[in-house]
Scaffold this motif. Structure first.
Motif, PDB file in Angstrom:
ATOM      1  N   GLY A 277      -0.902  10.265  -0.309  1.00 53.67           N
ATOM      2  CA  GLY A 277      -1.415  11.551   0.150  1.00 53.67           C
ATOM      3  C   GLY A 277      -2.823  11.441   0.694  1.00 53.67           C
ATOM      4  N   PRO A 278      -3.422  12.596   1.073  1.00 52.68           N
ATOM      5  CA  PRO A 278      -4.703  12.559   1.783  1.00 52.68           C
ATOM      6  C   PRO A 278      -5.909  12.161   0.922  1.00 52.68           C
ATOM      7  CG  PRO A 278      -3.991  14.830   1.429  1.00 52.68           C
ATOM      8  CD  PRO A 278      -2.874  13.958   0.971  1.00 52.68           C
ATOM      9  N   ASP A 279      -5.825  12.296  -0.394  1.00 54.03           N
ATOM     10  CA  ASP A 279      -7.007  12.040  -1.217  1.00 54.03           C
ATOM     11  C   ASP A 279      -7.084  10.616  -1.754  1.00 54.03           C
ATOM     12  OD1 ASP A 279      -7.554  14.671  -0.840  1.00 54.03           O
ATOM     13  OD2 ASP A 279      -6.833  15.331  -2.802  1.00 54.03           O
ATOM     14  N   HIS A 280      -5.941  10.013  -1.944  1.00 55.20           N
ATOM     15  CA  HIS A 280      -5.933   8.707  -2.598  1.00 55.20           C
ATOM     16  C   HIS A 280      -5.321   7.640  -1.696  1.00 55.20           C
ATOM     17  CE1 HIS A 280      -6.481  11.068  -6.281  1.00 55.20           C
ATOM     18  NE2 HIS A 280      -5.566  11.856  -5.760  1.00 55.20           N
ATOM     19  N   ALA A 281      -5.818   6.417  -1.858  1.00 49.84           N
ATOM     20  CA  ALA A 281      -5.223   5.290  -1.137  1.00 49.84           C
ATOM     21  C   ALA A 281      -5.392   4.057  -1.998  1.00 49.84           C
ATOM     22  CB  ALA A 281      -5.903   5.100   0.212  1.00 49.84           C
ATOM     23  N   ALA A 282      -4.397   3.190  -1.958  1.00 50.66           N
ATOM     24  CA  ALA A 282      -4.480   1.981  -2.765  1.00 50.66           C
ATOM     25  C   ALA A 282      -3.805   0.829  -2.048  1.00 50.66           C
ATOM     26  CB  ALA A 282      -3.811   2.193  -4.119  1.00 50.66           C
ATOM     27  N   GLN A 283      -4.230  -0.361  -2.392  1.00 50.36           N
ATOM     28  CA  GLN A 283      -3.569  -1.562  -1.883  1.00 50.36           C
ATOM     29  C   GLN A 283      -3.569  -2.625  -2.983  1.00 50.36           C
ATOM     30  OE1 GLN A 283      -4.241  -3.253   2.271  1.00 50.36           O
ATOM     31  NE2 GLN A 283      -5.140  -4.850   1.002  1.00 50.36           N
TER      32      GLN A 283
ATOM     33  N   LYS B 243      -9.064   3.793  -3.432  1.00 56.18           N
ATOM     34  CA  LYS B 243     -10.124   4.614  -2.847  1.00 56.18           C
ATOM     35  C   LYS B 243      -9.787   6.082  -3.006  1.00 56.18           C
ATOM     36  CE  LYS B 243     -11.415   1.161   0.567  1.00 56.18           C
ATOM     37  NZ  LYS B 243     -11.836   0.900   1.950  1.00 56.18           N
TER      38      LYS B 243
ATOM     39  N   GLY C 227       0.839  -1.200   0.000  1.00 56.08           N
ATOM     40  CA  GLY C 227       0.000   0.000   0.000  1.00 56.08           C
ATOM     41  C   GLY C 227       0.864   1.236   0.000  1.00 56.08           C
ATOM     42  N   PRO C 228       1.074   1.856  -1.163  1.00 55.71           N
ATOM     43  CA  PRO C 228       1.895   3.063  -1.206  1.00 55.71           C
ATOM     44  C   PRO C 228       1.172   4.241  -0.539  1.00 55.71           C
ATOM     45  CG  PRO C 228       0.892   2.661  -3.344  1.00 55.71           C
ATOM     46  CD  PRO C 228       0.534   1.495  -2.477  1.00 55.71           C
ATOM     47  N   ASP C 229       1.926   5.203  -0.074  1.00 53.85           N
ATOM     48  CA  ASP C 229       1.345   6.400   0.532  1.00 53.85           C
ATOM     49  C   ASP C 229       1.073   7.405  -0.581  1.00 53.85           C
ATOM     50  OD1 ASP C 229       0.566   8.497   2.039  1.00 53.85           O
ATOM     51  OD2 ASP C 229       2.375   8.624   3.267  1.00 53.85           O
TER      52      ASP C 229
ATOM     53  N   PHE D  78      -9.416  -1.138   5.991  1.00 51.80           N
ATOM     54  CA  PHE D  78      -9.339  -0.479   4.689  1.00 51.80           C
ATOM     55  C   PHE D  78     -10.005  -1.359   3.650  1.00 51.80           C
ATOM     56  CE2 PHE D  78      -7.187   0.246   0.612  1.00 51.80           C
ATOM     57  CZ  PHE D  78      -7.442   1.591   0.469  1.00 51.80           C
TER      58      PHE D  78
ATOM     59  N   SER E  99     -10.937   9.847  -1.747  1.00 55.22           N
ATOM     60  CA  SER E  99     -11.723  10.539  -0.744  1.00 55.22           C
ATOM     61  C   SER E  99     -11.827  12.008  -1.147  1.00 55.22           C
ATOM     62  CB  SER E  99     -11.030  10.367   0.604  1.00 55.22           C
ATOM     63  OG  SER E  99     -11.485  11.335   1.493  1.00 55.22           O
ATOM     64  N   SER E 100     -13.036  12.452  -1.414  1.00 60.12           N
ATOM     65  CA  SER E 100     -13.227  13.804  -1.950  1.00 60.12           C
ATOM     66  C   SER E 100     -13.144  14.874  -0.869  1.00 60.12           C
ATOM     67  CB  SER E 100     -14.594  13.905  -2.624  1.00 60.12           C
ATOM     68  OG  SER E 100     -15.602  13.887  -1.627  1.00 60.12           O
ATOM     69  N   GLY E 101     -13.326  14.462   0.397  1.00 61.18           N
ATOM     70  CA  GLY E 101     -13.332  15.434   1.482  1.00 61.18           C
ATOM     71  C   GLY E 101     -14.679  16.097   1.666  1.00 61.18           C
TER      72      GLY E 101
END
Lengths: 435, 308
Positions: A242-248, A286, A238-240, A435, A288-290
């Protein structure tokens, strides 16, 4: 394959020793509960689900090549594959107990029930105190292979399990008793490696029958084989982003040193005995739009799994027939089944508290079944759309329409249409979401 | 026999893996001992930790300030950060309940487990205001230990700074003195700044807030909370609830405050029907800020209200 026993035993012994020895060593160091830490004790939650099911048009009930070893406990003989009756169903509810022993162990008991069955779905201990990023889980649990396999019904984005998970593993996915060890690397990119030693009872990958009675002096080929019979391994990254995107991203596989099956035909038993293995890839993203209440959020996920079953077959008459007397043996052969499946799905929060999703599935892109003279069946498909409304956090209401486009053993296709309405409510201390 | 060879090979591989693992245990804590690797859930906590830690601490904030810390995912990157952390700093009292326990469990790091010195739960160090949910229906966010949003109160943040400096000192005794001194200086500045800002605000201000997250302004500014846009914490505003708010507040004066990530519709309804000014304010400072960022945030809150 007798040598596998020799390899598994010491490995299991070592793991058990590690699981037992290390927490003991850890207790020797001082550990204390700080005043005010209220995270101790027992959490109980109850998840209730109701499903209204309507089969709008009936297609082919089982995709070609996958009816074997696939048995629905609550199928009332009418062949549809969700275990739902037309009309109202209690669905799949869960009672979850979670507790911890200081910071040494977490214990989880999850009891699943519907109208007719109560089952211990998961009952396990997880270590919290091993050094170096190691963790051991022991008991009955959902395997961490792939993405959706370890998730419970209320965590899914659709009412039902993806076909690939259901038909390659079993009605409950890969759910086994055994030991799991994971290691989390001390790296910026989340990197988790894991192995599981499992008893080996899951119908699709490690079906187990044990010894069968002899017939008229003819020994059956199925005999008892001690566990653990299934070993799996997985890696997740799971790379980092930033606050808007996440992946695994994950890769996993497993080997069952025993795959046994017996079918009772009119005058004979058909016995299979051999081994099986699988491998797969999974990915989740994923966004995340905030914005409030999930508005504008995206979730995309997909998984692919391939399975190979390598067995010896031997048929034994339990009754005399045109081919021979009781105990007569025939159809002795060795063959392989090679099958796979995949799904991709996306869910979008189109308004606050509302989301809509699409899922596309294919089962049997490779669909070679070696039994008899060997056959290659076609690919079955299913497309699903859902709309979900979450009026308040612990409640969701989901409407889902699925069209299955299954192929039968003769290569004919037929489409079936199903509608489902699901109500899910989580009561009590609802645990944190993974997650 | 071929499998006795296989066994030897496997034994050797296992031995190699075990040695690498053993080396990892020995080397990693030694390297980490130099500085203090802190992971804070919110940027208000991060700001304090950064101020107190100075060059001796590395601080990473998980929840971006423009997001509601109630609703995050237990992301793989959170677990990777917690895996390497010497200290986990959380607000507690149920605020991060939806995701932090999963991230903490997935981090496989004993140092930050509940009960360990590396786990700092801010809510345990200060007295919490009562949460509305302690009396209300079992709906929405149940803050059963009290209202966890005390990051809006610089006086409690000052108390917290002292406790945090103490704890950081316990974890790194070499720097304990520096941590405690910086914590005291931070507490001093927070209190002075709060007093100064409060003097400039016109007395007896009435405010309506969205969630019970700005309740703690009552503790240091001359304000009184007279209503919430949410019918219950965590439950989105309903038309009926907003109408009853308007009925209650008709003919009075005040201000509507809400967080930048909260939907503005409820506040706009009040603005139209009551003529009250509305302000969207941040609840936390920027993710990378130190104490100055938090002092600036205090100014933003105070200046949203009528000044003398």
């Amino acid at each position: 394959m007798p040598h596998n026993t020799h390899l598994l035993r010491p490995a299991l012994g070592g793991l058990t020793a590690l699981a037992l020895a290390v927490p003991t060593a850890a207790t020797a160091q001082q550990w204390e509960t700080r005043a005010g830490d209220r995270n101790w004790g027992l959490d109980i939650s109850l998840i209730l689900e109701g499903v209204y099911y309507n089969e709008m048009s009936r297609g082919i009930s089982d995709p070609a090549g996958f009816d074997d070893g696939h048995d629905h406990g609550h199928d009332h003989g009418n062949g549809h594959d969700h275990g739902f009756d037309d009309g109202f169903n209690l669905g799949h509810s869960e009672l979850v107990f979670e507790a911890n022993l200081g910071d040494l162990f977490d214990g989880v008991l999850m009891i699943g029930f519907d109208e007719d069955h109560v089952e211990v779905e998961e009952a396990y201990l997880t270590t919290r105190a091993l050094p170096g990023g190691f963790q051991v889980k022991a008991g009955k649990f959902l395997s961490d292979i792939g993405y959706i396999n370890s998730r419970h019904v209320h965590d899914w984005d659709f009412v039902d399990r993806p076909l690939v998970n259901e038909y390659l593993f079993g009605d409950h996915g890969l759910q086994e008793t055994g030991v799991q060890a994971t290691w989390l690397a001390p790296t910026e990119t989340y990197t988790q490696l894991g192995v599981e030693l499992l008893q080996g009872e899951t119908s699709g990958i490690a079906n187990y029958e044990g010894s069968q009675s002899a017939r008229n002096g003819q020994e059956r080929i199925l005999s008892d084989r001690s566990g653990p019979r299934l070993i799996t391994a997985f890696a997740k990254f799971g790379p980092d982003l930033g606050p808007d995107h996440a992946a695994q991203f994950g890769i996993s596989g497993g080997y069952a040193r025993s795959f046994q099956k017996t079918d009772e035909h009119s005058t004979r038993f058909e016995d299979w005995d051999g081994s099986a293995w699988f491998a797969g890839l999974d990915a989740v993203y994923k966004y995340s739009s905030g914005r409030a209440y999930g508005h504008g959020d995206w979730r995309l996920q997909g998984e692919y799994f391939y399975r190979e079953i390598d067995v010896d077959r031997r048929d034994v008459n339990f009754e005399a027939d045109g081919n021979g007397p009781e105990g007569f043996v025939r159809n002795e052969q060795s063959f392989k089944n090679k099958q796979d499946g995949l799904y991709v799905q996306g869910v979008y929060g189109f308004a606050p508290r509302w989301e809509a999703g699409l899922r596309a599935e294919a089962l049997g892109l490779t669909n070679d079944v070696g039994r008899g003279d060997g056959e290659s069946f076609g690919t079955s498909y299913r497309q699903t759309a859902q709309v979900t409304f979450r009026p308040v956090e612990p409640v969701f209401l989901r409407a889902q329409l699925s069209q299955n486009d299954f192929v039968d053993e003769h290569g004919d296709r037929d489409r079936g249409l199903e509608f489902m309405l699901q109500l899910n409510v989580a009561l009590g201390a609802h645990g944190a979401h993974r997650f | 026999m071929s499998f006795s060879k296989t066994r030897t090979r496997i034994t050797r591989t296992l031995a190699a893996v075990a040695s690498v693992a053993a080396l990892t245990f020995i080397l990693l804590p030694a390297q980490a001992a130099a500085g203090l690797n802190i992971v804070a859930t919110t940027s208000s906590l991060g700001a304090l930790a950064r101020e107190i830690g100075g060059d001796e601490a590395e601080v990473r904030v998980l929840a971006p300030p423009d997001r509601d810390a109630h609703y995050l995912d237990a992301r793989p990157s959170f677990m990777a950060a917690l895996r390497r952390a010497d200290m986990l700093l959380e607000l507690g009292a149920g605020l991060e309940e939806g995701w932090l326990p999963a991230a903490q469990r997935g981090a496989n790091n004993r140092a930050i487990n509940s009960g360990q010195p590396g786990h700092f739960r801010a809510a345990d160090k200060v007295e919490l205001r009562r949460s509305i949910t302690m009396d209300g229906p079992n709906m929405g966010h149940v803050h059963e230990e009290g209202n966890p949003h005390f990051n809006a109160d610089p006086l409690r943040m000052a108390e917290l700074a002292l406790a945090l400096g103490q704890r950081m000192g316990e974890l790194r005794p070499d720097h304990a003195e520096a941590f405690v001194q910086r914590a005291e200086a931070a507490a001093e500045r927070l209190r002075e700044h709060a007093e100064k800002l409060a003097e400039r605000v016109e007395p007896d201000q009435r405010i309506v807030v969205y969630h019970e997250d700005l309740d703690y302004l009552e503790e240091w500014l001359p304000v009184e909370i007279v209503g919430y846009l949410e019918p219950a914490p965590g439950i989105p505003p309903t038309a009926r609830h907003l109408r009853s708010l308007v009925d209650d507040l008709e003919g009075t004066e005040g201000t509507v405050l809400y967080a930048e990530f909260q939907p503005p519709r409820g506040a706009e309804f009040l603005e139209r029907n009551l003529g009250w000014p509305t302000h969207a304010v941040p609840l936390d400072p920027p993710a990378d800020s130190g104490l100055d960022g938090y002092l600036e945030l205090m100014r933003t809150w105070a200046q949203a209200l009528p000044q003398r």
